[in-house]
Motif scaffolding. Structure first.
Motif, short mmCIF file in Angstrom:
data_model
loop_
_atom_site.label_atom_id
_atom_site.label_comp_id
_atom_site.label_asym_id
_atom_site.label_seq_id
_atom_site.Cartn_x
_atom_site.Cartn_y
_atom_site.Cartn_z
N VAL A 177 7.17 0.44 2.74
CA VAL A 177 7.03 1.56 1.82
C VAL A 177 8.35 1.73 1.08
N ARG A 178 8.28 1.95 -0.24
CA ARG A 178 9.47 2.15 -1.05
C ARG A 178 9.31 3.41 -1.89
N ASP A 179 10.44 4.09 -2.09
CA ASP A 179 10.50 5.28 -2.94
C ASP A 179 10.92 4.82 -4.33
N TRP A 214 15.29 3.53 -5.28
CA TRP A 214 14.83 2.17 -5.05
C TRP A 214 15.77 1.35 -4.16
N GLY A 274 1.63 3.50 4.51
CA GLY A 274 1.97 4.40 3.42
C GLY A 274 0.99 5.55 3.38
N GLY A 275 1.47 6.74 3.09
CA GLY A 275 0.59 7.89 2.94
C GLY A 275 0.10 7.99 1.51
N ASN A 276 -0.58 9.08 1.20
CA ASN A 276 -1.09 9.29 -0.15
C ASN A 276 0.05 9.26 -1.16
N ASN A 277 -0.21 8.59 -2.29
CA ASN A 277 0.72 8.46 -3.41
C ASN A 277 2.02 7.75 -3.05
N LYS A 278 2.05 6.92 -2.04
CA LYS A 278 3.24 6.14 -1.68
C LYS A 278 3.10 4.72 -2.22
N LEU A 279 4.24 4.17 -2.69
CA LEU A 279 4.28 2.79 -3.16
C LEU A 279 4.48 1.88 -1.95
N VAL A 280 3.57 0.96 -1.77
CA VAL A 280 3.58 0.10 -0.59
C VAL A 280 3.53 -1.37 -1.03
N VAL A 331 -0.31 1.66 -4.77
CA VAL A 331 -0.09 3.07 -4.47
C VAL A 331 -1.35 3.56 -3.80
#
Length: 189
Positions: free
Chosen positions: A98-100, A104, A129-135, A179
């Motif tokens: 998972v990345r923010d 970055w 990854g949870g909802n709306n997470k970039l995976v 996402v």
């Protein structure tokens, strides 16, 4: 001596067997091309099926059909979609990161694959990854060449000889970035 010269002229003028000599010289080269083409076709087909398996499994995660993906569950899904990969669930390694996007951090360029030189594999980072997470999901599978002693199969095995982890195999890698779509949990309804 005259008799010997006449036999030599007769031998030099005889053209029987010319086609056989040409066949013996040319056939191995064409057959080698056929074997290399076959091996490359198998590698390409396996790569396409791995990509398809990863894409279909990622789709299930993204739309919420697989809300809590785990390593074994994803391996089963990927291998189910990529049916032609031999010994898939034992030879595939997954990495889910998972990345923010606002803070970055690059994904490691080194892809983790199964190490065939050991019996127990090292654990791999696997973060849901949870909802709306970039995976990012990467899958690496180790496969043996169909024809390990000819052409491309031999060059793959030779290229991997210095790598004990390969064990005479080659690695195919598929990756996906997605996402996770927001979806309602059954508990909230």
């Amino acid at each position: 001596m005259r008799h010997l010269m006449s036999k030599f002229r007769q031998f030099a003028g005889d053209d029987s067997g010319v086609v056989t000599v040409e066949f013996v010289l040319v056939f191995p080269m064409f057959f080698g091309f056929f074997l290399m083409t076959y091996e490359q076709g198998v590698i390409s087909l396996r790569n396409v099926m791995l990509e398809r398996g990863v894409d279909m499994a990622v789709r299930e995660i993204r739309i919420g059909a697989m809300p809590e993906p785990t390593g074994p569950l994803l391996k089963t899904a990927i291998c189910g979609y990529a049916e032609i990969l031999p010994d898939c669930e034992e030879q595939i390694e997954l990495e889910m990161v998972v990345r923010d996007v606002r803070n970055w951090v690059d994904i490691p360029s080194q892809v983790r694959c199964i190490d065939r030189s050991v019996t127990t594999q090292a654990s791999v980072e696997f973060v849901n990854g949870g909802n709306n997470k970039l995976v990012f999901l990467r899958a690496c599978i180790r496969l043996d060449p169909m024809l390990p002693t000819s052409g491309i199969g031999r060059s793959i095995v030779t290229a991997a000889e210095g790598n004990d982890a390969a064990g005479g195999s080659y690695a195919l890698v598929a990756s996906a970035a997605f996402v996770v779509e927001p979806f309602a949990d059954e508990d909230e309804e």
